[in-house]
Design a protein around this motif. Structure first.
Motif: not given
Length: 397
Positions: A49-50, A54-55, A70-79, A114-117
């Motif tokens: 789901k996470a 993210d996608k 100032g580096y771009y990121q998404t919330t995925l690792p935090a979640i 990570l393989t799916r990512y």
């Protein structure tokens, strides 16, 4: 607890040690087993789901968030790591053994995730190539995916440090190595796809190099430098280890494409004047590239000198006024860059425009007999460059 049977006032009345456990070990084992299997399916579902969530962000028309640096990121690792953390805290309250099992489970599922990512990032690139106008913020989200790799690496280390006993480290070393390797692949492929973006935009200008238009004074290299710098303003939002790799790779690809343009034999100089003019233009453009990449690599410790030297060394062969010294000049080039093949030399002499077929043959045959001592730091560059051979239709024209 002390509030109940363990209360000190009861100790003369009750010998706690003589009492049986409230729940038999068999039931405890069954409960723990059920807990682990439920947790496994929950974690798989949560991770799926996470990633889906993210996608959806990747196709947004607004740029991703940036962290405090100032580096771009998404919330995925935090979640993902918040979810792991909550389950580990619960397990730690039950017992040490369960905590270790839950940590192993989290890292095992992380490995598959990570393989799916990696696959999803690849699909994202392929979809974008069908229509390069979409998604609007493709470059920015691909940068966020690359940066997430670094965040995932740091989070895995911190989770292990917090919940894993040192003596258990060896048990996890192979899965950790595997996760690190997958994260490096995701980041490397991400950087490579961003550079592909740059070079697709550079294509018309690269096609102009070493043509009559170029010799007459086109500004192809100026435009190439401006375009690369423009992209690298966005790439400044990539975290350090990956940004350094990317700058080195961009530098290398620009030089490879420039040398490839020479080897395509789009131009054959008519006289000494044209050769001098062409060679001086090449030396000037090598200097433009050198200046650009020095600026882009500032502070990263990259040696930006060597690559552009190759363009200058080729220019020296073209510039030479006395053809009798040609063998000497070419042999110097070959000793410096030992992966140069016969077809590279033949192409270079064709561009010069004044070497007869016999002369080319003699130079190539003599060079084949000599041995070269390569510079140990030299990374072969010519082996990436294929020289086109004349096809029958071309000869018939």
């Amino acid at each position: 607890s002390t509030e109940m049977m363990g209360n000190s006032e009861l100790s003369p009345e009750v010998d706690v040690n003589s009492l049986n456990a409230l729940i038999s070990q068999n039931v405890v084992d069954q409960l723990l087993s059920k807990y682990m299997s439920t947790l496994t399916s929950n974690i798989i579902g949560w991770l799926r789901k996470a990633l889906e969530t993210d996608k959806k962000d990747w196709i947004k028309e607004t740029e991703p968030e940036a962290d405090q640096d100032g580096y771009y990121q998404t919330t995925l690792p935090a979640i993902v790591f918040q979810m792991f953390e909550q389950n580990l805290q619960v397990a730690a309250q039950i017992n040490e053994d369960l905590k270790t099992k839950v940590l192993l489970l989290c890292l095992q599922q992380m490995n598959s995730f990570l393989t799916r990512y990696k696959d999803e990032a690849q699909l994202y690139k392929e979809e974008h190539l069908k229509n390069r106008q979409y998604p609007q913020c493709y470059v920015q989200y691909m940068i966020a995916v690359i940066n997430n790799c670094q965040t995932f690496k740091e989070s895995i280390i911190s989770l292990k440090r917090k919940y894993l006993k040192i003596e258990m480290e060896d048990m996890l070393s192979s899965s950790h190595t595997s996760m690190d390797a997958t994260l490096d692949i995701i980041a490397k492929e991400g950087c490579s796809s961003l550079l592909d973006e740059v070079f697709m935009d550079l294509e018309p200008h690269l096609n102009e190099l070493m043509t009559k238009k170029w010799l007459m004074g086109s500004n192809a290299v100026g435009t190439i430098c401006v375009t690369v710098e423009d992209y690298f303003n966005d790439f400044a939002k990539i975290k350090k280890p990956y940004k350094k790799t990317m700058t080195i790779e961009a530098h290398r690809r620009v030089v490879v494409e420039y040398i490839r343009a020479i080897m395509l034999k789009r131009i054959s100089f008519k006289n000494a004047e044209e050769r001098k003019e062409g060679a001086e233009r090449m030396i000037k453009e090598a200097e433009q590239f050198r200046f650009l990449f020095k600026k882009l690599a500032a502070g990263s410790g990259e040696d930006t000198e060597g690559l552009c030297d190759i363009i200058e060394a080729i220019a020296e062969v073209i510039k030479l006024t006395d053809p009798s010294l040609l063998y000497l000049e070419v042999s110097t080039l070959v000793s410096k860059y030992p992966d140069i093949r016969d077809d590279h030399i033949a192409a270079l002499l064709t561009v010069r425009g004044d070497a007869s077929r016999d002369m080319k043959q003699t130079i190539i045959e003599t060079l084949d007999q000599g041995s070269s001592q390569p510079n140990p730091n030299y990374v072969p560059i010519f082996k990436e460059i294929t020289v086109p051979t004349l096809t029958v239709p071309k000869l018939l024209k």
